[in-house]
Design a protein around this motif. Structure first.
Motif, PDB file in Angstrom:
ATOM      1  N   VAL A   8      42.049  98.598  65.049  1.00 38.87           N
ATOM      2  CA  VAL A   8      40.952  99.511  64.729  1.00 38.87           C
ATOM      3  C   VAL A   8      40.349 100.064  66.023  1.00 38.87           C
ATOM      4  O   VAL A   8      40.156 101.279  66.158  1.00 38.87           O
ATOM      5  CB  VAL A   8      39.869  98.796  63.884  1.00 38.87           C
ATOM      6  CG1 VAL A   8      38.620  99.649  63.775  1.00 38.87           C
ATOM      7  CG2 VAL A   8      40.393  98.475  62.499  1.00 38.87           C
ATOM      8  N   LEU A   9      40.092  99.179  66.976  1.00 39.15           N
ATOM      9  CA  LEU A   9      39.453  99.628  68.214  1.00 39.15           C
ATOM     10  C   LEU A   9      40.340 100.604  68.975  1.00 39.15           C
ATOM     11  O   LEU A   9      39.875 101.646  69.451  1.00 39.15           O
ATOM     12  CB  LEU A   9      39.104  98.427  69.100  1.00 39.15           C
ATOM     13  CG  LEU A   9      38.041  97.492  68.525  1.00 39.15           C
ATOM     14  CD1 LEU A   9      37.720  96.379  69.501  1.00 39.15           C
ATOM     15  CD2 LEU A   9      36.778  98.260  68.173  1.00 39.15           C
ATOM     16  N   GLY A  49      25.716 101.099  59.218  1.00 42.71           N
ATOM     17  CA  GLY A  49      27.100 101.320  58.827  1.00 42.71           C
ATOM     18  C   GLY A  49      27.303 101.444  57.330  1.00 42.71           C
ATOM     19  O   GLY A  49      28.416 101.672  56.881  1.00 42.71           O
ATOM     20  N   SER A 100      33.445 107.798  63.524  1.00 45.77           N
ATOM     21  CA  SER A 100      33.656 106.355  63.420  1.00 45.77           C
ATOM     22  C   SER A 100      33.450 105.687  64.767  1.00 45.77           C
ATOM     23  O   SER A 100      32.836 104.617  64.860  1.00 45.77           O
ATOM     24  CB  SER A 100      35.072 106.044  62.940  1.00 45.77           C
ATOM     25  OG  SER A 100      35.298 106.640  61.705  1.00 45.77           O
ATOM     26  N   LEU A 109      29.804 105.517  65.490  1.00 47.17           N
ATOM     27  CA  LEU A 109      29.166 104.524  64.621  1.00 47.17           C
ATOM     28  C   LEU A 109      29.491 103.099  65.078  1.00 47.17           C
ATOM     29  O   LEU A 109      28.600 102.246  65.156  1.00 47.17           O
ATOM     30  CB  LEU A 109      29.626 104.750  63.179  1.00 47.17           C
ATOM     31  CG  LEU A 109      28.957 103.937  62.086  1.00 47.17           C
ATOM     32  CD1 LEU A 109      27.460 104.188  62.091  1.00 47.17           C
ATOM     33  CD2 LEU A 109      29.533 104.305  60.728  1.00 47.17           C
ATOM     34  N   VAL A 110      30.772 102.855  65.386  1.00 51.22           N
ATOM     35  CA  VAL A 110      31.163 101.496  65.786  1.00 51.22           C
ATOM     36  C   VAL A 110      30.526 101.130  67.122  1.00 51.22           C
ATOM     37  O   VAL A 110      30.052  99.998  67.307  1.00 51.22           O
ATOM     38  CB  VAL A 110      32.700 101.369  65.844  1.00 51.22           C
ATOM     39  CG1 VAL A 110      33.124 100.100  66.534  1.00 51.22           C
ATOM     40  CG2 VAL A 110      33.266 101.404  64.432  1.00 51.22           C
ATOM     41  N   VAL A 143      26.978 100.208  66.363  1.00 49.71           N
ATOM     42  CA  VAL A 143      26.862  98.911  65.694  1.00 49.71           C
ATOM     43  C   VAL A 143      27.163  97.764  66.668  1.00 49.71           C
ATOM     44  O   VAL A 143      26.466  96.746  66.686  1.00 49.71           O
ATOM     45  CB  VAL A 143      27.813  98.862  64.480  1.00 49.71           C
ATOM     46  CG1 VAL A 143      27.897  97.465  63.915  1.00 49.71           C
ATOM     47  CG2 VAL A 143      27.327  99.816  63.399  1.00 49.71           C
ATOM     48  N   PHE A 144      28.198  97.945  67.514  1.00 51.88           N
ATOM     49  CA  PHE A 144      28.550  96.898  68.470  1.00 51.88           C
ATOM     50  C   PHE A 144      27.434  96.691  69.489  1.00 51.88           C
ATOM     51  O   PHE A 144      27.107  95.558  69.838  1.00 51.88           O
ATOM     52  CB  PHE A 144      29.860  97.235  69.189  1.00 51.88           C
ATOM     53  CG  PHE A 144      31.073  96.792  68.422  1.00 51.88           C
ATOM     54  CD1 PHE A 144      30.984  96.469  67.086  1.00 51.88           C
ATOM     55  CD2 PHE A 144      32.305  96.705  69.037  1.00 51.88           C
ATOM     56  CE1 PHE A 144      32.086  96.069  66.359  1.00 51.88           C
ATOM     57  CE2 PHE A 144      33.430  96.301  68.331  1.00 51.88           C
ATOM     58  CZ  PHE A 144      33.320  95.984  66.999  1.00 51.88           C
ATOM     59  N   ASN A 168      24.792  94.721  67.912  1.00 48.05           N
ATOM     60  CA  ASN A 168      25.203  93.326  67.787  1.00 48.05           C
ATOM     61  C   ASN A 168      25.089  92.576  69.100  1.00 48.05           C
ATOM     62  O   ASN A 168      24.642  91.433  69.149  1.00 48.05           O
ATOM     63  CB  ASN A 168      26.658  93.253  67.298  1.00 48.05           C
ATOM     64  CG  ASN A 168      26.719  93.084  65.797  1.00 48.05           C
ATOM     65  OD1 ASN A 168      26.522  92.003  65.291  1.00 48.05           O
ATOM     66  ND2 ASN A 168      26.935  94.178  65.097  1.00 48.05           N
ATOM     67  N   LEU A 186      32.809  89.960  65.179  1.00 49.21           N
ATOM     68  CA  LEU A 186      32.768  91.413  65.343  1.00 49.21           C
ATOM     69  C   LEU A 186      33.565  92.119  64.245  1.00 49.21           C
ATOM     70  O   LEU A 186      33.249  93.239  63.860  1.00 49.21           O
ATOM     71  CB  LEU A 186      33.306  91.824  66.708  1.00 49.21           C
ATOM     72  CG  LEU A 186      32.325  91.665  67.872  1.00 49.21           C
ATOM     73  CD1 LEU A 186      32.947  92.170  69.149  1.00 49.21           C
ATOM     74  CD2 LEU A 186      31.018  92.385  67.614  1.00 49.21           C
ATOM     75  N   ALA A 207      31.336  93.126  61.747  1.00 49.28           N
ATOM     76  CA  ALA A 207      30.346  94.146  62.095  1.00 49.28           C
ATOM     77  C   ALA A 207      30.875  95.559  61.884  1.00 49.28           C
ATOM     78  O   ALA A 207      30.108  96.499  61.767  1.00 49.28           O
ATOM     79  CB  ALA A 207      29.896  93.969  63.537  1.00 49.28           C
ATOM     80  N   ILE A 208      32.205  95.720  61.840  1.00 49.89           N
ATOM     81  CA  ILE A 208      32.755  97.064  61.666  1.00 49.89           C
ATOM     82  C   ILE A 208      32.426  97.558  60.250  1.00 49.89           C
ATOM     83  O   ILE A 208      32.714  96.870  59.285  1.00 49.89           O
ATOM     84  CB  ILE A 208      34.276  97.056  61.900  1.00 49.89           C
ATOM     85  CG1 ILE A 208      34.573  96.724  63.363  1.00 49.89           C
ATOM     86  CG2 ILE A 208      34.888  98.395  61.533  1.00 49.89           C
ATOM     87  CD1 ILE A 208      36.034  96.666  63.694  1.00 49.89           C
ATOM     88  N   PRO A 209      31.817  98.738  60.143  1.00 48.18           N
ATOM     89  CA  PRO A 209      31.445  99.244  58.817  1.00 48.18           C
ATOM     90  C   PRO A 209      32.663  99.440  57.922  1.00 48.18           C
ATOM     91  O   PRO A 209      33.749  99.784  58.405  1.00 48.18           O
ATOM     92  CB  PRO A 209      30.796 100.599  59.126  1.00 48.18           C
ATOM     93  CG  PRO A 209      30.400 100.538  60.546  1.00 48.18           C
ATOM     94  CD  PRO A 209      31.388  99.640  61.211  1.00 48.18           C
ATOM     95  N   VAL A 245      33.432 101.687  55.850  1.00 49.65           N
ATOM     96  CA  VAL A 245      33.992 103.034  55.770  1.00 49.65           C
ATOM     97  C   VAL A 245      34.982 103.270  56.920  1.00 49.65           C
ATOM     98  O   VAL A 245      35.969 103.998  56.770  1.00 49.65           O
ATOM     99  CB  VAL A 245      32.859 104.085  55.754  1.00 49.65           C
ATOM    100  CG1 VAL A 245      32.144 104.161  57.075  1.00 49.65           C
ATOM    101  CG2 VAL A 245      33.372 105.443  55.358  1.00 49.65           C
ATOM    102  N   VAL A 246      34.750 102.594  58.058  1.00 51.34           N
ATOM    103  CA  VAL A 246      35.694 102.721  59.182  1.00 51.34           C
ATOM    104  C   VAL A 246      37.007 102.016  58.845  1.00 51.34           C
ATOM    105  O   VAL A 246      38.089 102.519  59.146  1.00 51.34           O
ATOM    106  CB  VAL A 246      35.068 102.156  60.472  1.00 51.34           C
ATOM    107  CG1 VAL A 246      36.063 102.158  61.610  1.00 51.34           C
ATOM    108  CG2 VAL A 246      33.830 102.948  60.857  1.00 51.34           C
ATOM    109  N   LEU A 257      38.916 104.387  56.665  1.00 46.05           N
ATOM    110  CA  LEU A 257      39.572 105.437  57.449  1.00 46.05           C
ATOM    111  C   LEU A 257      40.830 104.902  58.125  1.00 46.05           C
ATOM    112  O   LEU A 257      41.901 105.514  58.075  1.00 46.05           O
ATOM    113  CB  LEU A 257      38.580 105.949  58.513  1.00 46.05           C
ATOM    114  CG  LEU A 257      39.000 107.163  59.317  1.00 46.05           C
ATOM    115  CD1 LEU A 257      38.916 108.405  58.466  1.00 46.05           C
ATOM    116  CD2 LEU A 257      38.108 107.317  60.546  1.00 46.05           C
ATOM    117  N   TRP A 258      40.700 103.710  58.704  1.00 44.84           N
ATOM    118  CA  TRP A 258      41.829 103.062  59.364  1.00 44.84           C
ATOM    119  C   TRP A 258      42.932 102.778  58.349  1.00 44.84           C
ATOM    120  O   TRP A 258      44.113 102.976  58.623  1.00 44.84           O
ATOM    121  CB  TRP A 258      41.328 101.764  60.004  1.00 44.84           C
ATOM    122  CG  TRP A 258      42.366 100.922  60.659  1.00 44.84           C
ATOM    123  CD1 TRP A 258      42.960 101.146  61.858  1.00 44.84           C
ATOM    124  CD2 TRP A 258      42.919  99.702  60.163  1.00 44.84           C
ATOM    125  NE1 TRP A 258      43.852 100.138  62.146  1.00 44.84           N
ATOM    126  CE2 TRP A 258      43.842  99.243  61.116  1.00 44.84           C
ATOM    127  CE3 TRP A 258      42.717  98.944  58.998  1.00 44.84           C
ATOM    128  CZ2 TRP A 258      44.565  98.064  60.954  1.00 44.84           C
ATOM    129  CZ3 TRP A 258      43.434  97.777  58.839  1.00 44.84           C
ATOM    130  CH2 TRP A 258      44.351  97.345  59.803  1.00 44.84           C
TER     131      TRP A 258
END
Lengths: 289, 321
Positions: free
Chosen positions: A44-45, A219, A267, A270-271, A274-275, A278, B129, B132-134, B136-137, B140-141
């Motif tokens: 994802v990252l 989120g 995205s 947003l991430v 959020v990070f 956190n 973590l 923590a990722i929403p 909706v992301v 999309l992924w």
């Protein structure tokens, strides 16, 4: 060793002895499972940086979303909308949650009301976020007669409240008893003890919970889908309002390359948001120890 | 009024009883906190009441048939949510199987001395973590990374093992399997975190006793540690299941939203939460009430599962001491 007839078994475990072998295999499986579980996070990252990073520029922060075949554009209004609605939610849930937490943790922890409230808050942490949206729709949208940022904020506050309440309760309980007793011993009323001694000491823990709740709310998509809806224009609190999360959802289903790219960039933004929240909450939480 | 009941010397003026103002502030502060405590309780009750009362017209019109019929047709006024109930439970159970296995494996990996403490903490933070990722992301992924990745593999299984009901359709895009896979990633941190707590709550002596009797590491884990922590692990699984049931966005984006009941992993399906997400924004007055009925059912299922999970964890003290 051969002199007497019994031989001592070797105490070193042989790697291919059955019991040891099973142990090694299971260890290997566990390690593989743990590594495999980290793959999605990294995937994802990497994809966020790779696909979202391409469009990252100052423009996306101040431009409005593009129309169907337009190129360029950004999502400044969605960033403002997300911040505004999370702000409303925080303004509702933080005082609400902390005041209730004070009662639960200190003023009357064993009363029936406190026990039921604690149970209610724990139940609300498991409330599906879409139902927070359904509730806000039924109360705010149907009453006002139109979609608005207020409705979105109310929906988000329902999700923040239990997190704020339960973490604040823990933080207040953790304040050392002698500190509270010293304040009482000097003649403070319970309210003075709470405001002048207990709350300042508990503050890092409370802030940790608040920041986590804000990160979670930022989120959330489902509660906003039919409370704040979406908008291509700048924020007007009484009108449908754009948010980053709903923008990602809407654009991910569009057949236009430009919109899909914007969804990835949104995205990423947003991430990162959020990070950062956190990490801030962890830093505060760590310092208090 | 006795101002100095104990007869202590207060001529210095340093000690004073609280002033009328202090007492007033104290009383109103207490009343304020009590008010918000009651407000918390009433809020939950009001949520249940409000959704229930909005659903009432639909409940009286469709009754229990709503739960057992399979068509959703706005024009004909026919509504049934059996496929959604099936999809919700099927996707959540699949996710629970996958996420539960990985979650417990990670909890074991992080608590049973496999790693130095510092590495343990880094890995623990990485897993947190993930939460923590929403969602909706993740959706999309899932659309742009996971589904294209899975499609060749799934279609290979379909062409070669199509006789098995689980593989009986091909994956044309969104479907149950990618949705459940993403769902399992989302519940994994919950399961891992609560199971870790359960393992950490076991006294060190218990493990020492097992090792002292000559067990291998895994004999100790399987025969001593897991049974001791079983209450907490079970609670973790139930709470993870509760999260999976209510998860909306990733499923709305990945499951395909088709109103069919299918055992196939690669067929599209639908869930209660994604039904709400997709139909609510464009619903007319009547359909809104029907959707509220569906929301009621979802509320009922998740409340039951979550209360059960919280109860199990409370009962077993999270470590089964």
């Amino acid at each position: 060793m051969t002199d007497n007839h019994c031989t001592l078994p070797t105490l070193v475990r042989q790697p291919f002895e059955r019991r040891a072998f099973i142990s090694y295999v299971l260890s290997a499986i566990t390690i593989l499972a743990a590594v495999a579980a980290c793959i999605p996070l990294f995937s994802v990252l990497v994809m966020l940086i790779y696909r979202g990073g391409r469009r990252l520029s100052l423009e996306i922060f101040y431009a409005l979303p593009p129309t169907a075949f337009e190129s360029g554009g950004g999502f400044g209004n969605a960033i403002v909308g997300t911040l505004f609605m999370v702000g409303i939610a925080a303004a509702i849930s933080i005082p609400f949650g902390i005041l209730a937490a004070i009662y639960l943790a200190e003023l009357n922890p064993h009363s029936k009301a406190a026990q039921i409230a604690r149970f209610s808050a724990k139940t609300m942490t498991g409330l599906p976020s879409i139902l927070a949206g359904v509730f806000a729709y039924a109360t705010v949208v149907l009453t006002l007669g139109h979609y608005s940022a207020w409705a979105g904020g109310v929906a988000l506050s329902l999700l923040m409240l239990p997190v704020v309440l339960l973490t604040a309760e823990q933080a207040i309980i953790m304040v050392p008893r002698p500190m509270k007793e010293a304040a009482y011993g000097m003649g403070c009323t319970p309210a003075q003890t709470m405001i002048k001694v207990t709350l300042p000491v508990a503050m890092p823990g409370i802030i940790t919970g608040v920041v986590l709740a804000v990160a979670r709310a930022a989120g959330e998509t489902a509660p906003l889908l039919f409370t704040s809806l979406f908008s291509d224009y700048w924020l007007q609190a009484n009108e449908p309002t754009a948010s980053l999360a709903v923008l990602i959802y809407n654009y991910s289903g569009m057949p236009f390359e430009n919109q899909i790219e914007l969804a990835w960039t949104a995205s990423l933004v947003l991430v990162v948001l959020v990070f950062v929240l956190n990490i801030i909450s962890r830093a505060i939480g760590q310092r208090k120890k | 009024m006795v101002t100095n009941p104990l007869g202590l010397d207060d001529s210095s003026g340093l000690t004073q009883p609280p002033s009328a103002g202090d007492i007033f502030v104290n009383k109103s502060f207490k009343a304020l906190t009590a008010f918000f405590t009651w407000a918390t309780i009433l809020l939950l009750a009001y949520i249940v009441f409000k959704i229930g009362s909005e659903a009432l017209p639909a409940v009286s019109k469709y009754g229990l048939e709503f739960l057992t019929s399979t068509t959703w047709d706005v024009n004909e006024g026919k509504f049934g949510i059996l496929p959604e109930i099936w999809g919700t439970l099927y996707s959540s159970l699949l996710a629970l199987g996958l996420g539960g296995f990985f979650g417990i494996a990670i909890a074991i990996f992080l608590t049973q001395d496999f790693l130095p403490y510092r590495v343990e903490m880094v890995l623990k933070n990485i897993i947190e973590l993930l939460a923590a990722i929403p969602s909706v992301v993740y959706g999309l992924w899932g659309i742009f990374v996971l589904i294209p990745l899975l499609r060749p593999m799934c279609n290979f299984l379909n062409t070669n093992f199509g006789g098995i009901p689980f593989f009986s359709t091909s994956l044309s895009g969104p479907g149950m399997f990618p949705a459940a896979l993403v769902l399992s990633i989302m519940i994994l941190p919950t399961v891992a975190a609560i199971s870790q707590d359960a393992f950490r709550a076991i006294p060190l002596k218990t493990k020492e006793a097992a090792f002292g009797m000559g067990t291998t590491r895994w004999e100790a884990i399987l025969r001593v540690m897991i049974p001791t922590a079983s209450g907490g692990i079970f609670g973790a699984l139930v709470l993870g299941f509760g999260r999976a049931l209510g998860e909306t966005m990733a499923l709305a984006m990945l499951i395909g939203n088709s109103n069919k009941i299918s055992l196939s992993l690669f067929a599209p399906g639908n869930t209660l939460a994604s039904l709400l997400a997709l139909n609510f924004p464009e619903a007319g007055n009547h359909e809104t009430s029907v959707l509220m009925y569906a929301a009621c059912i979802l509320l009922l299922i998740t409340l039951l599962v979550n209360i059960a999970g919280a109860f199990i964890i409370a009962k077993t003290g999270s470590g089964g001491k």
